[in-house]
Motif scaffolding. Structure first.
Motif, PDB file in Angstrom:
ATOM      1  N   LEU A 266       0.831  -1.211   0.000  1.00  0.00           N
ATOM      2  CA  LEU A 266       0.000   0.000   0.000  1.00  0.00           C
ATOM      3  C   LEU A 266       0.860   1.253   0.000  1.00  0.00           C
ATOM      4  N   HIS A 267       2.171   1.086   0.171  1.00  0.00           N
ATOM      5  CA  HIS A 267       3.083   2.252   0.180  1.00  0.00           C
ATOM      6  C   HIS A 267       4.031   2.067  -0.999  1.00  0.00           C
ATOM      7  N   GLY A 268       5.325   1.851  -0.745  1.00  0.00           N
ATOM      8  CA  GLY A 268       6.290   1.802  -1.848  1.00  0.00           C
ATOM      9  C   GLY A 268       6.156   0.589  -2.739  1.00  0.00           C
ATOM     10  N   ASN A 302      -8.462  -6.112  -3.808  1.00  0.00           N
ATOM     11  CA  ASN A 302      -8.803  -5.906  -5.220  1.00  0.00           C
ATOM     12  C   ASN A 302      -8.600  -4.463  -5.664  1.00  0.00           C
ATOM     13  N   ARG A 303      -7.879  -3.686  -4.912  1.00  0.00           N
ATOM     14  CA  ARG A 303      -7.752  -2.268  -5.264  1.00  0.00           C
ATOM     15  C   ARG A 303      -7.046  -2.081  -6.605  1.00  0.00           C
ATOM     16  N   LEU A 304      -7.420  -1.028  -7.286  1.00  0.00           N
ATOM     17  CA  LEU A 304      -6.737  -0.684  -8.524  1.00  0.00           C
ATOM     18  C   LEU A 304      -5.400  -0.071  -8.108  1.00  0.00           C
ATOM     19  N   MET A 305      -4.314  -0.811  -8.325  1.00  0.00           N
ATOM     20  CA  MET A 305      -3.017  -0.361  -7.824  1.00  0.00           C
ATOM     21  C   MET A 305      -2.560   0.874  -8.607  1.00  0.00           C
ATOM     22  N   GLY A 306      -1.911   1.807  -7.877  1.00  0.00           N
ATOM     23  CA  GLY A 306      -1.478   3.041  -8.538  1.00  0.00           C
ATOM     24  C   GLY A 306      -2.575   4.090  -8.564  1.00  0.00           C
ATOM     25  N   PHE A 307      -3.706   3.773  -7.913  1.00  0.00           N
ATOM     26  CA  PHE A 307      -4.800   4.733  -7.841  1.00  0.00           C
ATOM     27  C   PHE A 307      -5.098   5.060  -6.387  1.00  0.00           C
ATOM     28  N   GLY A 308      -5.470   6.300  -6.144  1.00  0.00           N
ATOM     29  CA  GLY A 308      -5.857   6.717  -4.801  1.00  0.00           C
ATOM     30  C   GLY A 308      -4.650   7.157  -4.008  1.00  0.00           C
ATOM     31  N   TYR A 312      -3.895  13.000  -1.277  1.00  0.00           N
ATOM     32  CA  TYR A 312      -4.395  13.701  -2.472  1.00  0.00           C
ATOM     33  C   TYR A 312      -5.857  13.361  -2.725  1.00  0.00           C
ATOM     34  N   ARG A 313      -6.667  14.372  -2.855  1.00  0.00           N
ATOM     35  CA  ARG A 313      -8.047  14.197  -3.286  1.00  0.00           C
ATOM     36  C   ARG A 313      -8.205  14.879  -4.647  1.00  0.00           C
ATOM     37  N   ASN A 314      -7.121  14.911  -5.351  1.00  0.00           N
ATOM     38  CA  ASN A 314      -7.013  15.561  -6.635  1.00  0.00           C
ATOM     39  C   ASN A 314      -5.839  14.849  -7.291  1.00  0.00           C
ATOM     40  N   GLU A 354     -17.973   6.073 -12.020  1.00  0.00           N
ATOM     41  CA  GLU A 354     -18.595   6.739 -10.871  1.00  0.00           C
ATOM     42  C   GLU A 354     -17.883   6.389  -9.551  1.00  0.00           C
ATOM     43  N   TYR A 355     -17.495   5.094  -9.418  1.00  0.00           N
ATOM     44  CA  TYR A 355     -16.849   4.648  -8.182  1.00  0.00           C
ATOM     45  C   TYR A 355     -15.604   5.485  -7.889  1.00  0.00           C
ATOM     46  N   PHE A 356     -14.764   5.653  -8.911  1.00  0.00           N
ATOM     47  CA  PHE A 356     -13.494   6.360  -8.711  1.00  0.00           C
ATOM     48  C   PHE A 356     -13.714   7.875  -8.621  1.00  0.00           C
ATOM     49  N   SER A 358     -16.442   9.509  -7.592  1.00  0.00           N
ATOM     50  CA  SER A 358     -17.074   9.947  -6.343  1.00  0.00           C
ATOM     51  C   SER A 358     -16.107   9.852  -5.161  1.00  0.00           C
ATOM     52  N   ARG A 359     -15.136   8.972  -5.256  1.00  0.00           N
ATOM     53  CA  ARG A 359     -14.171   8.841  -4.149  1.00  0.00           C
ATOM     54  C   ARG A 359     -12.900   9.660  -4.377  1.00  0.00           C
ATOM     55  N   LYS A 360     -12.916  10.409  -5.469  1.00  0.00           N
ATOM     56  CA  LYS A 360     -11.763  11.257  -5.815  1.00  0.00           C
ATOM     57  C   LYS A 360     -10.477  10.439  -5.881  1.00  0.00           C
ATOM     58  N   PRO A 363      -4.809   8.706 -10.456  1.00  0.00           N
ATOM     59  CA  PRO A 363      -3.527   7.977 -10.485  1.00  0.00           C
ATOM     60  C   PRO A 363      -2.528   8.627  -9.526  1.00  0.00           C
ATOM     61  N   ASN A 364      -1.739   7.813  -8.860  1.00  0.00           N
ATOM     62  CA  ASN A 364      -0.677   8.351  -8.006  1.00  0.00           C
ATOM     63  C   ASN A 364       0.681   8.113  -8.674  1.00  0.00           C
ATOM     64  N   VAL A 365       1.747   8.505  -7.986  1.00  0.00           N
ATOM     65  CA  VAL A 365       3.100   8.475  -8.572  1.00  0.00           C
ATOM     66  C   VAL A 365       3.487   7.084  -9.089  1.00  0.00           C
TER      67      VAL A 365
HETATM   68  N1  CMC Z   1      -8.937   1.007  -5.729  1.00  0.00           N
HETATM   69  C1  CMC Z   1     -10.233   0.872  -5.353  1.00  0.00           C
HETATM   70  N2  CMC Z   1     -10.781   1.517  -4.315  1.00  0.00           N
HETATM   71  C2  CMC Z   1      -9.992   2.340  -3.616  1.00  0.00           C
HETATM   72  C3  CMC Z   1      -8.638   2.538  -3.945  1.00  0.00           C
HETATM   73  C4  CMC Z   1      -8.127   1.836  -5.052  1.00  0.00           C
HETATM   74  N3  CMC Z   1      -6.859   1.969  -5.421  1.00  0.00           N
HETATM   75  N4  CMC Z   1      -8.100   3.409  -3.080  1.00  0.00           N
HETATM   76  C5  CMC Z   1      -9.057   3.745  -2.219  1.00  0.00           C
HETATM   77  N5  CMC Z   1     -10.226   3.103  -2.541  1.00  0.00           N
HETATM   78  C6  CMC Z   1     -11.525   3.266  -1.901  1.00  0.00           C
HETATM   79  C7  CMC Z   1     -11.515   2.805  -0.469  1.00  0.00           C
HETATM   80  O1  CMC Z   1     -11.838   1.434  -0.382  1.00  0.00           O
HETATM   81  C8  CMC Z   1     -12.573   3.702   0.137  1.00  0.00           C
HETATM   82  O2  CMC Z   1     -13.828   3.210  -0.274  1.00  0.00           O
HETATM   83  P1  CMC Z   1     -15.132   3.389   0.677  1.00  0.00           P
HETATM   84  O3  CMC Z   1     -15.284   4.856   0.902  1.00  0.00           O
HETATM   85  O4  CMC Z   1     -16.246   2.760  -0.092  1.00  0.00           O
HETATM   86  O5  CMC Z   1     -14.795   2.651   1.938  1.00  0.00           O
HETATM   87  C9  CMC Z   1     -12.390   5.012  -0.599  1.00  0.00           C
HETATM   88  O6  CMC Z   1     -11.792   4.657  -1.846  1.00  0.00           O
HETATM   89  C10 CMC Z   1     -11.547   6.043   0.100  1.00  0.00           C
HETATM   90  O7  CMC Z   1     -10.302   5.471   0.408  1.00  0.00           O
HETATM   91  P2  CMC Z   1      -9.190   6.382   1.055  1.00  0.00           P
HETATM   92  O8  CMC Z   1      -9.627   6.745   2.420  1.00  0.00           O
HETATM   93  O9  CMC Z   1      -8.872   7.457   0.115  1.00  0.00           O
HETATM   94  O10 CMC Z   1      -7.983   5.415   1.043  1.00  0.00           O
HETATM   95  P3  CMC Z   1      -6.884   5.277   2.143  1.00  0.00           P
HETATM   96  O11 CMC Z   1      -6.434   6.604   2.608  1.00  0.00           O
HETATM   97  O12 CMC Z   1      -7.349   4.310   3.169  1.00  0.00           O
HETATM   98  O13 CMC Z   1      -5.769   4.565   1.317  1.00  0.00           O
HETATM   99  C11 CMC Z   1      -4.176   4.195  -0.358  1.00  0.00           C
HETATM  100  C12 CMC Z   1      -4.880   5.250   0.482  1.00  0.00           C
HETATM  101  C13 CMC Z   1      -3.070   4.841  -1.169  1.00  0.00           C
HETATM  102  C14 CMC Z   1      -3.552   3.138   0.589  1.00  0.00           C
HETATM  103  C15 CMC Z   1      -5.236   3.529  -1.265  1.00  0.00           C
HETATM  104  O14 CMC Z   1      -5.758   4.485  -2.148  1.00  0.00           O
HETATM  105  C16 CMC Z   1      -4.690   2.336  -2.039  1.00  0.00           C
HETATM  106  O15 CMC Z   1      -4.667   1.233  -1.499  1.00  0.00           O
HETATM  107  N6  CMC Z   1      -4.253   2.551  -3.305  1.00  0.00           N
HETATM  108  C17 CMC Z   1      -3.648   1.483  -4.069  1.00  0.00           C
HETATM  109  C18 CMC Z   1      -2.217   1.284  -3.623  1.00  0.00           C
HETATM  110  C19 CMC Z   1      -1.329   2.393  -4.104  1.00  0.00           C
HETATM  111  O16 CMC Z   1      -1.356   2.765  -5.283  1.00  0.00           O
HETATM  112  N7  CMC Z   1      -0.486   2.907  -3.190  1.00  0.00           N
HETATM  113  C20 CMC Z   1       0.511   3.940  -3.530  1.00  0.00           C
HETATM  114  C21 CMC Z   1       0.260   5.220  -2.810  1.00  0.00           C
HETATM  115  S1  CMC Z   1       1.217   6.575  -3.478  1.00  0.00           S
HETATM  116  C22 CMC Z   1       2.860   6.178  -3.123  1.00  0.00           C
HETATM  117  C23 CMC Z   1       3.149   6.297  -1.661  1.00  0.00           C
HETATM  118  O17 CMC Z   1       3.229   7.425  -1.165  1.00  0.00           O
HETATM  119  O18 CMC Z   1       3.350   5.290  -1.019  1.00  0.00           O
END
Ligand code: CMC
Length: 431
Positions: A266-268, A302-308, A312-314, A354-356, A358-360, A363-365
């Motif tokens: 979930l991090h690096g 099942n998260r979409l990796m590299g997203f969220g 950042y909410r933008n 809509e899922y992505f 509405s949750r803002k 793509p992340n780095v």
């Molecule tokens: N795919 C699907 N759903 C997601 C994802 C995703 N990648 N990320 C968040 N959500 C959902 C989450 O389940 C929640 O849904 P609900 O409101 O229905 O419960 C909603 O979006 C809000 O989640 P959040 O509070 O924004 O997420 P978080 O702060 O708990 O987690 C995160 C942040 C980065 C761990 C997460 O977005 C994630 O697992 N992303 C995929 C892994 C990833 O790309 N990580 C790299 C982060 S950037 C590099 C770094 O700094 O490490």
């Protein structure tokens, strides 16, 4: 002007809590005395609403997609600076003057090589050991070879900070290249007196009989990649470095802890997970619909990796820069990577879903960084090590803030205990 304090009402008591305002206008309620005054603590699971420190290193505004290091916007640094200069800026707070830049580079070059005895530590690892496990173990071992720089006494360790900081940035890079060579069964290549990024490519790809022929576009892409990872405020690994450092643990040890924190997917670890996801979409001949549908289930696995992103909410500003660079680098190198097309399609589809939306979730780095690394010849299992090489200056700067804070205290959060209340011990025969 100092804003008036906040008032918190608990039962009949009115508690006055000072307001702290940061240099960019961020506001916080200072609750440091709350427990002593009232017996209450703040509950903030995951620390999402907790300011754990005051820091002058990086400003991040997740709502507006802003990232600045020591005041300089990331897009300006990406356009005009390189990794070593940005590392200096992050560690020392100012862009270096020519002499400072020269000395910093010199210290890094002089301390790039890994001690021969440490080479033997490699032999203890299985060839297929996880690279981040190797990196954290090897960085943990550095105090054994440099005890004078790792006294676990803030004052003494700070006296040697210039040397330790440059050595650590340089050696983490060298260790990354050595891990690659070790896993491939190739002989180690020693560092040379050449710039940082070129030296890394040399240690990765030269052969004893033939030097790696540098490609300017590759060096530039590598510099950009490392620069974009150089610091990112109080993320999981950086907070770990600060927490470990707050016990007066030396810089090497604190950074080794950060490396372990970074290794999680979930991090690096997300950059490697993105590549696995893109590859499996490619192998299945899918267009990504299945992954997006699975991600909507909300399950963590099942998260979409590299997203969220936790903050950042933008758009992650680094993702914008890296997405553009990715296309440019591949074009310049004449590489047609089908995974780039898949990533672009996936991004387009998710940003209309809509899922992505509405949750803002943007793509992340990590979303595009893997495709660049693949184009540079870096294997997927080394991606998180690359992140660690890039993040080392940020960890160092954060450790320095902790170590040099005269009012610093050991980091020690509280908890709300929800376990069994007091009960008497039951002898074995009565259970
Ligand atoms: N795919 C699907 N759903 C997601 C994802 C995703 N990648 N990320 C968040 N959500 C959902 C989450 O389940 C929640 O849904 P609900 O409101 O229905 O419960 C909603 O979006 C809000 O989640 P959040 O509070 O924004 O997420 P978080 O702060 O708990 O987690 C995160 C942040 C980065 C761990 C997460 O977005 C994630 O697992 N992303 C995929 C892994 C990833 O790309 N990580 C790299 C982060 S950037 C590099 C770094 O700094 O490490």
């Amino acid at each position: 002007m100092q804003p008036s304090p906040a008032t918190l009402k608990i039962a009949d008591q009115d508690i006055s809590l000072p307001i702290i305002v940061g240099s960019e206008g961020e506001k916080a309620i200072d609750t440091r005395k709350l427990r002593a005054d009232t017996g209450y603590i703040c509950y903030d699971q995951g620390y999402g609403n907790t300011g754990s420190c005051e820091s002058a290193i990086t400003y991040l505004d997740g709502d507006n997609g802003i990232l600045r290091h020591r005041g300089y916007p990331i897009d300006q640094l990406a356009a005009h600076s390189n990794f070593v200069e940005t590392a200096y800026l992050i560690v020392y707070g100012q862009l270096p003057k020519p002499q400072q830049r020269k000395e910093f580079g010199q210290r890094m070059r002089e301390n790039a090589a890994i001690e021969t005895q440490m080479h033997r530590l490699f032999e203890g690892f299985p060839k297929n050991a996880p690279p981040m496990a190797m990196l954290s173990s090897l960085v943990s071992a550095l105090p054994a070879f440099h005890p004078q720089l790792a006294t676990n006494n803030f004052e003494q360790d700070l006296q040697n900070f210039d040397l330790t900081a440059a050595m650590l940035i340089s050696k983490v890079r060298t260790l990354g290249a050595m891990i690659y060579r070790y896993q491939k069964g190739l002989p180690f290549i020693f560092p040379k007196d050449i710039p940082f990024a070129d030296n890394f490519l040399h240690m990765m790809f030269s052969e004893p009989y033939q030097d790696y022929a540098g490609i300017p576009e590759v060096t530039r892409a590598l510099n950009l990649l490392l620069l974009l990872h150089a610091d990112h405020e109080q993320n999981c690994s950086t907070s770990t470095v600060r927490m470990v450092g707050s016990s007066a643990a030396n810089l090497f040890t604190s950074v080794a802890a950060g490396i372990n924190a970074l290794s999680g997917p979930l991090h690096g670890g997300a950059n490697a997970a993105v590549m696995q996801m893109l590859q499996s979409i490619h192998d299945e001949g899918d267009d990504g619909t299945r992954f997006i549908a699975a991600a909507r289930s909300g399950s963590k696995s099942n998260r979409l990796m590299g997203f969220g992103h936790a903050v950042y909410r933008n758009f992650d500003p680094r993702a914008k820069i890296i997405g553009k660079a990715c296309e440019e680098v591949l074009t310049k190198l004449g590489i047609q990577d089908p995974l780039l097309k898949i990533a672009q399609n996936l991004e387009r589809a998710a940003l209309q879903d809509e899922y992505f939306v509405s949750r803002k979730l943007y793509p992340n780095v990590d979303f595009y960084s893997g495709i660049i690394m693949r184009a540079l010849g870096i294997p997927t299992n080394l991606f998180t090590v690359m992140f660690a090489i890039g993040r080392t200056p940020g960890w160092i700067a954060n450790w320095h803030e902790v170590a040099s804070n005269p009012k610093g205290r050991i980091y020690r959060p509280r908890q709300i205990y929800v376990g069994p209340v007091m009960r008497d011990y039951i002898p074995m025969e009565q259970r």
